[in-house]
Design an enzyme around this catalytic site. Sequence first.
Site, PDB file in Angstrom:
ATOM      1  N   ARG A  20       0.865  -1.272   0.183  1.00 21.67           N
ATOM      2  CA  ARG A  20       0.010   0.112   0.057  1.00 21.67           C
ATOM      3  C   ARG A  20       0.807   1.231   0.008  1.00 21.67           C
ATOM      4  NH1 ARG A  20      -1.478  -0.796   5.497  1.00 21.67           N
ATOM      5  NH2 ARG A  20       0.503  -0.977   6.937  1.00 21.67           N
ATOM      6  N   ASP A 241      10.501  -3.201   7.553  1.00 24.67           N
ATOM      7  CA  ASP A 241       9.209  -2.837   7.993  1.00 24.67           C
ATOM      8  C   ASP A 241       8.961  -2.980   9.343  1.00 24.67           C
ATOM      9  OD1 ASP A 241       8.686  -5.776   7.899  1.00 24.67           O
ATOM     10  OD2 ASP A 241       7.147  -5.629   6.556  1.00 24.67           O
TER      11      ASP A 241
END
Length: 495
Positions: A20, A241
């Site tokens: 995203r 991440d």
Amino acid sequence: MTTPAPVRVAAVDLGATSGRVMAGVVGPDRLDLAEASRFPNGGVSVRGSVYWDVLGLFRGALAGIREVAATGDLHGIGVDSWAVDYGLLDRDGVLLGNPYSHRDRRTDGVAAAVLAEVDAAELYGVTGLQQLPFSTLYQLVAARGTAALESAQTLLLVPDLLDYWLTGEIGAERTNASTTQIYDVVRREWSHRIAGRLGLPWSILPALRDPGTVVGGLLPEVAAELGVTTEVPVIAVGSHDTASAVVGVPFESPRAAYISSGTWSLVGLELDAPVLTEEARLADFTNEGGVDGTIRFLRNVMGLWVLSESVRWWAATGAPADLPALLAGAARVAGGIVVDIDDPRLLPVGTASDPMPARVVALAAESGQELDADPVAIARCILDSLALAYRRHLRTAAQLAGHPVEVVHVVGGGSHNELLCQLTADACGLPVLAGPGEAAALGNVLVQARTLGADLPDLAAMRALIRATHELRRYRPGEGPAPLDWDRAEARLRG
């Protein structure tokens, strides 16, 4: 004195099942996050191997960044993703084939072969990493003698590869480099000695850069496609991440632990220095680099991958596969059947002859537990097993680091799973603070904003801004479904 203008950035956040792009706005007492686009991800099987569609990911990232730019100012771009997987470039800077997925079976048995060449204690003393069968090191050893590796000029981890395609600049961000098992966690540099001992071409490892470094401006053709100027900087964030997610943990107490809960669960502590004791090695704890020189002392847990892969199988075979309905049903049934959620047999993608739900049922049977093949029962077993693993690893982390824990923060997608959060509070006997769900994207945005001049001098200031602008949900032990005897569940699992 004038108030600094807000900065608006695009955060590209790539996960193993989806990517995203988020638009983030940071200003005094302001931290806004809005999803600009989302696109699917997942391993692609070709002739028995599993790859990432990295060109598709880049296309999705560009579309999302273009949407951010079309709806307001764009002051910066940052990319984070999962760890360890990489692409190889030839001498012309061209990608040599699709990157392998760490779930590909080419590394089966490689760890044992490496540890026959390099002592496990020596490897841990340099890299500080737990033994996972798919590290970058093991992937490279599996690739020895291949045409791709022999032709390679440069190795780029996934977020560094996207940064290169955006800017033309080559480098490796440290938090992700620290996951490769070729990185010296004390010296904070590549371990050419480890690479050389294993016959790996250490010259392909690029120069390292810190989170917050400006990688470069956009290439002219990229800027034209995005509808912006070449002066928009691409900024190296905590490109692993989990490193970005830990920036996004709104710690309210120094005696706190975190669980970054998603496809993988990362369970651990934020420390100032690595823990490289023999006890930590035997407990299979890892020391990864964090933003601002911190250490993520943690244990990888198989995570919600086991549930999502089960749901995928149920959907493909026409069984009940609505996740909210499964979770609601799991909250109503009796729990207590648990499996070792870290069992390596739960790692690969399921197949028609070896689907994930059947693996869970079989693992329960191995410890003398009869698990119904009903999806609701299996979902509850997976969540109970995750909570039990969290309990075990948090207690071990606190003991190994001499770091008492009084509260557990759950961030990431799993923070929205109310049953899992409550089970975690029950199992650990500690309050759980859940949220934000978008911790990785927030950490990405905050590091970019600081580089661009926002008044965020340190991690404490970033986390204070999160607490001031985001609602957290608190779970207390014993407030959920009928409590389980977690000691008995652990004993049953361990035989």
